[in-house]
Design an enzyme around this catalytic site. Structure first.
Site, PDB file in Angstrom:
ATOM      1  N   HIS A 138     -12.984  41.477  -7.057  1.00  0.00           N
ATOM      2  CA  HIS A 138     -11.942  41.967  -6.151  1.00  0.00           C
ATOM      3  C   HIS A 138     -11.193  40.728  -5.643  1.00  0.00           C
ATOM      4  CE1 HIS A 138     -10.441  43.570  -2.285  1.00  0.00           C
ATOM      5  NE2 HIS A 138     -10.588  44.772  -2.806  1.00  0.00           N
ATOM      6  N   GLN A 218     -19.520  47.303  -3.027  1.00  0.00           N
ATOM      7  CA  GLN A 218     -19.653  48.547  -3.797  1.00  0.00           C
ATOM      8  C   GLN A 218     -21.095  48.854  -4.164  1.00  0.00           C
ATOM      9  OE1 GLN A 218     -17.254  50.640  -4.181  1.00  0.00           O
ATOM     10  NE2 GLN A 218     -15.448  49.390  -3.728  1.00  0.00           N
ATOM     11  N   LYS A 241     -17.505  51.600   3.588  1.00  0.00           N
ATOM     12  CA  LYS A 241     -17.802  52.129   2.249  1.00  0.00           C
ATOM     13  C   LYS A 241     -19.195  52.757   2.213  1.00  0.00           C
ATOM     14  CE  LYS A 241     -14.965  48.656  -0.061  1.00  0.00           C
ATOM     15  NZ  LYS A 241     -13.700  49.364  -0.283  1.00  0.00           N
ATOM     16  N   CYS A 380      -6.941  45.998  -6.366  1.00  0.00           N
ATOM     17  CA  CYS A 380      -7.167  44.609  -5.915  1.00  0.00           C
ATOM     18  C   CYS A 380      -8.005  43.839  -6.931  1.00  0.00           C
ATOM     19  CB  CYS A 380      -7.817  44.559  -4.535  1.00  0.00           C
ATOM     20  SG  CYS A 380      -6.888  45.415  -3.281  1.00  0.00           S
TER      21      CYS A 380
HETATM   22  N1  C6P Z   1     -12.318  47.660  -2.275  1.00  0.00           N
HETATM   23  C1  C6P Z   1     -11.259  49.595  -3.266  1.00  0.00           C
HETATM   24  O1  C6P Z   1     -10.534  50.583  -3.233  1.00  0.00           O
HETATM   25  P1  C6P Z   1     -12.995  45.155   2.742  1.00  0.00           P
HETATM   26  O2  C6P Z   1     -11.558  45.516   2.577  1.00  0.00           O
HETATM   27  O3  C6P Z   1     -13.190  43.810   3.341  1.00  0.00           O
HETATM   28  O4  C6P Z   1     -13.797  46.223   3.414  1.00  0.00           O
HETATM   29  O5  C6P Z   1     -13.612  45.124   1.253  1.00  0.00           O
HETATM   30  C2  C6P Z   1     -13.027  44.320   0.296  1.00  0.00           C
HETATM   31  C3  C6P Z   1     -13.731  44.508  -1.018  1.00  0.00           C
HETATM   32  C4  C6P Z   1     -14.497  43.482  -1.502  1.00  0.00           C
HETATM   33  N2  C6P Z   1     -15.195  43.591  -2.646  1.00  0.00           N
HETATM   34  C5  C6P Z   1     -15.188  44.724  -3.353  1.00  0.00           C
HETATM   35  C6  C6P Z   1     -16.018  44.811  -4.594  1.00  0.00           C
HETATM   36  C7  C6P Z   1     -14.432  45.811  -2.910  1.00  0.00           C
HETATM   37  O6  C6P Z   1     -14.426  46.934  -3.613  1.00  0.00           O
HETATM   38  C8  C6P Z   1     -13.665  45.699  -1.726  1.00  0.00           C
HETATM   39  C9  C6P Z   1     -12.774  46.811  -1.263  1.00  0.00           C
HETATM   40  C10 C6P Z   1     -11.519  48.833  -1.990  1.00  0.00           C
HETATM   41  O7  C6P Z   1     -11.799  49.228  -4.301  1.00  0.00           O
HETATM   42  C11 C6P Z   1     -10.255  48.543  -1.258  1.00  0.00           C
HETATM   43  S1  C6P Z   1      -9.203  47.469  -2.158  1.00  0.00           S
END
Ligand code: C6P
Length: 422
Positions: A138, A218, A241, A380
């Site tokens: 990501h 995840q 999440k 992302c």
């Molecule tokens: N992925 C998705 O729709 P935050 O925004 O800090 O809570 O998480 C960021 C993030 C970091 N690593 C991974 C593997 C992620 O999947 C995510 C967030 C969301 O896939 C929003 S882009």
């Protein structure tokens, strides 16, 4: 726990080990309609829905004991501090960390990774060093390292993936060398669902003398995580999440690393003493890394979310999501011209795909009109999508409360939408 995706798809009568109807009743949002249709929420990798037990924490906190923490001697401050610190123990147990002090509250995974980059990275990386990230990352596990590399001049190297979207472990072994100081890799890919062999990766990183940071954003919603078994140096996750609120997450770090790391943000809470003449001394971990008033209600609610997950059982959630994924994978394969991205043998509940002759964005907008929420775009993870030759995919991602009937509704809606745009 990891599963193989190619197992036979479950019959529609398959059921989880928990009472699915009762579990769905915990989520008020699941009974709403979107555009006059019952909501089918399949965007869980972006954010999962929140059970009423977690929502109630906010009402309780703001109605009864809203106060700043660690600062007051009054009853409300004491109660808020106790509840806040109680979450630290719950997170410690959830990750099987050795010690409470190894859990630092952050705004989420992104902030946790930025903390490691700006504190550990700045103190430990030099121009001759190398940091390995994977192509599956990501942006939040790419950009902080790029920003720091611009300043310090270390080299950022990328672990490639095979055509299924699994990490190329031979290439990983080949990239590790005495200049490698850090491996930063996700536990589960948000764009493809690939589950990475992080325990093996940690062993190899350590043999090369490197540290490993695991982005668990995840993984924590879908499988048991044991930071000691992985032997992770750092592990990050986000509350929203894993059935918790937005604005809160945590970083786990090995104690000796955290103790040696300098603070990254200055302010209240993170100091021991402040003086214009003698300078400032810092609090011990974890408070050294928690400057300012944190998201108190969110942290307290995170505890309830993790307890909710534990009450349902993470193994049961993982098994059910696997059945949903296997069934959905089989069903979407009925669609002509649909290509699944991410077919690694070990996957969590993420189904990413593109459809010949239909833009992902159009599919996402039109399927929403039928009540189905999926994510479309680059997730992302632009370098990964470009590697697969696409700018965007459609992504359906599953959680404990999804049903096989919802998968059928999604597939029927998808077929309708594809017919409309082709
Ligand atoms: N992925 C998705 O729709 P935050 O925004 O800090 O809570 O998480 C960021 C993030 C970091 N690593 C991974 C593997 C992620 O999947 C995510 C967030 C969301 O896939 C929003 S882009």
């Amino acid at each position: 726990m990891s599963h193989t995706v190619d197992a036979a798809a479950p019959a529609l009568s398959a059921a989880p080990a928990f009472d699915l109807a009762a579990l769905r009743d915990d989520f008020p949002i699941l009974s709403r309609e979107v555009h006059g249709k019952p909501l089918v929420y399949l965007d869980n990798a972006a954010t999962s829905q929140t059970p009423r037990q977690v929502i109630e924490v906010f009402n309780d906190y703001y109605s009864r004991y809203n106060a700043n923490i660690h600062r007051g001697l009054h009853t409300l401050a004491d109660e808020a501090t106790g509840a806040f610190e109680g979450t630290r123990e719950t997170v410690r147990a959830f990750l099987n960390a050795e010690d409470l002090r190894q859990i630092i509250f952050t705004r989420g995974t992104t902030e946790a990774i930025n903390l490691v980059a700006n504190s550990w990275g700045r103190a430990n990386l030099g121009p001759d060093d190398e940091v390995l990230v994977s192509l599956l990352e990501h942006h939040s596990n790419i950009v902080p390292w790029q920003l720091l590399s611009r300043e310090i001049g270390f080299t950022l190297k990328v672990i490639p993936v095979d055509t299924d979207g699994a990490l190329d472990m031979a290439a990983y072994r080949g990239l590790l060398n005495e200049r490698t100081k850090l491996v930063a890799v996700n536990h589960v890919s948000n764009a493809l669902g690939t589950i990475n062999p992080v325990t093996e990766m940690a062993t190899l990183a350590h043999q090369a003398g490197a540290k490993i940071l695991v982005d668990g954003a995840q993984a924590t919603p879908h499988q048991m995580v044991d930071v000691q078994a992985i032997d992770a140096d750092f592990y990050a996750f986000s509350g929203h999440k894993v059935y918790g609120p937005t604005g809160v997450g945590a970083l786990y770090g090995k104690r000796e690393l955290l103790e040696a790391m300098p603070p990254w943000q200055g302010g209240g809470e993170m100091i021991s003493t402040v003086s214009f003449t003698e300078g400032t001394t810092f609090a011990a971990i974890p408070h050294k890394f928690e400057a300012g008033t944190p998201a108190i209600a969110e942290v307290i609610a995170l505890r309830r979310a993790l307890e909710w997950v534990q009450d349902v059982g993470i193994a049961a959630i993982s098994d059910w999501e696997h059945q949903l994924l296997t069934y959905a994978t089989q069903r979407v394969r009925e669609i002509d011209g649909l290509r699944i991205l991410g077919t690694a043998p070990h996957k969590a509940g993420v189904l990413s795909f593109v459809v010949e002759g239909a833009h992902s964005q159009d599919i996402g907008l039109l399927i929403d009109q039928l009540g189905v929420a999926i994510r479309t775009g680059h997730h992302c993870a632009q370098p990964l999508l470009h590697h697969f030759g696409v700018d965007a995919t459609c992504r359906a991602s599953f959680a404990a409360y999804n049903t096989l009937e919802e998968v059928d509704t999604f597939v029927a809606a998808l077929k309708r939408v594809i017919d409309m745009v082709r």
